[in-house]
Motif scaffolding. Structure first.
Motif, short mmCIF file in Angstrom:
data_model
loop_
_atom_site.label_atom_id
_atom_site.label_comp_id
_atom_site.label_asym_id
_atom_site.label_seq_id
_atom_site.Cartn_x
_atom_site.Cartn_y
_atom_site.Cartn_z
N LEU A 40 -2.45 18.40 14.72
CA LEU A 40 -3.08 17.90 15.96
C LEU A 40 -3.09 19.19 16.98
O LEU A 40 -2.15 20.03 17.05
N ARG A 41 -4.25 19.06 17.35
CA ARG A 41 -4.60 20.39 18.46
C ARG A 41 -4.51 19.73 19.91
O ARG A 41 -5.02 18.85 20.38
N ALA A 42 -3.93 20.52 20.64
CA ALA A 42 -3.90 20.39 22.13
C ALA A 42 -4.24 21.57 22.81
O ALA A 42 -3.80 22.60 22.67
N VAL A 43 -4.79 21.36 23.88
CA VAL A 43 -5.13 22.60 24.98
C VAL A 43 -4.83 21.96 26.31
O VAL A 43 -4.97 20.88 26.77
N SER A 44 -4.33 22.88 27.32
CA SER A 44 -3.97 22.50 28.39
C SER A 44 -4.65 23.49 29.51
O SER A 44 -4.35 24.89 29.50
N ALA A 114 -7.04 16.93 25.05
CA ALA A 114 -7.51 18.16 26.45
C ALA A 114 -6.67 17.53 27.68
O ALA A 114 -6.98 16.71 28.07
N LEU A 115 -5.86 18.61 28.29
CA LEU A 115 -5.42 18.31 29.48
C LEU A 115 -6.17 19.05 30.67
O LEU A 115 -6.30 20.37 30.50
N PRO A 141 -14.17 14.67 18.02
CA PRO A 141 -14.55 13.11 18.03
C PRO A 141 -13.21 12.52 17.97
O PRO A 141 -12.56 12.45 17.00
N GLY A 142 -13.15 11.35 18.90
CA GLY A 142 -11.79 10.33 18.79
C GLY A 142 -10.64 11.26 19.53
O GLY A 142 -9.68 10.46 19.66
N GLY A 143 -10.91 12.28 20.16
CA GLY A 143 -9.83 12.98 20.69
C GLY A 143 -10.05 12.42 22.48
O GLY A 143 -10.70 11.69 22.78
N VAL A 144 -8.86 12.90 22.80
CA VAL A 144 -8.70 12.25 24.22
C VAL A 144 -8.48 13.47 25.35
O VAL A 144 -7.98 14.63 25.29
N VAL A 145 -9.24 13.15 26.59
CA VAL A 145 -8.97 14.24 27.67
C VAL A 145 -8.08 13.40 28.91
O VAL A 145 -8.64 12.35 29.17
#
Length: 206
Positions: A40-44, A114-115, A141-145
């Motif tokens: 899983l990738r996340a950015v803030s 993404a935050l 696609p399908g990711g959350v912000v």
């Protein structure tokens, strides 16, 4: 703005900032728990000391699956984020730089999470719209912000919801108006675009 001092409000668990943090963390937990198996990738964006994402990764069973990039301009807060991340099973990089520039996210997007927290309350409505318009470059696609914004007048949250819908996002959660803060979570179901590096999305007004 002294952002290090601003963070001192977290010391009071009854403060609106602390309660907002818990709402954001709950949405992060839900996102990670519902995500398909695998990495899983996340950015803030404007990550501060990273206590929202890092606070969840400290105990979440999916933490080892996460690779995250936190972008924060203040060197003291960035150092605190690095220290907090050091003991986590997640792969976390902290970029000390201006989160307004898209180049800070090159190689880390599209993300599954993404935050955009601590941003919309400090920039103009035009810049909020510009930042939301970039969601197809940030989120897979399908990711959350997940985002935050105060509910003081003028209350832009209804307009923010429309802007997210316009770029192909469906609403997962919006905090009640009387909560004393605004937190929203959206799933991106639209058409992704490659990140256009070198752009400034916003400028802080205070």
């Amino acid at each position: 703005m002294d952002w290090v001092s601003w963070h001192s409000a977290y010391a009071d668990p009854s403060s609106s900032l602390s309660r907002r943090l818990e709402a954001v963390r709950e949405q992060i937990r839900l996102c990670l728990s519902a995500a398909p198996s695998g990495s899983l990738r996340a950015v803030s964006m404007c990550a501060g000391d990273g206590r929202d994402l890092l606070g969840v990764l400290a105990s979440h069973p999916r933490a080892a699956d996460v690779s995250a990039r936190l972008v924060e301009l203040d060197p003291t807060l960035a150092a605190r984020a690095r220290a907090a991340a050091a003991s986590l099973p997640a792969e976390v990089s902290v970029v000390e730089g201006d989160a307004a520039f898209t180049s800070a996210y090159a190689g880390a997007v599209p993300a599954d999470l993404a935050l955009f927290c601590g941003v919309f309350g400090n920039i103009s409505p035009t810049d909020i719209a510009t930042t939301i318009a970039a969601v197809p470059e940030f989120v897979a696609p399908g990711g959350v912000v997940i985002w935050t914004r105060h509910r003081e007048a003028p209350d832009l949250v209804p307009q923010i919801l429309e802007w997210f819908a316009d770029v192909g996002c469906e609403s997962l959660y919006v905090s009640p108006k009387d909560a004393g803060f605004g937190v929203g979570a959206h799933r991106f179901v639209g058409t992704p675009r490659p990140l256009v590096a070198g752009r400034r999305l916003f400028t802080f007004e205070r």
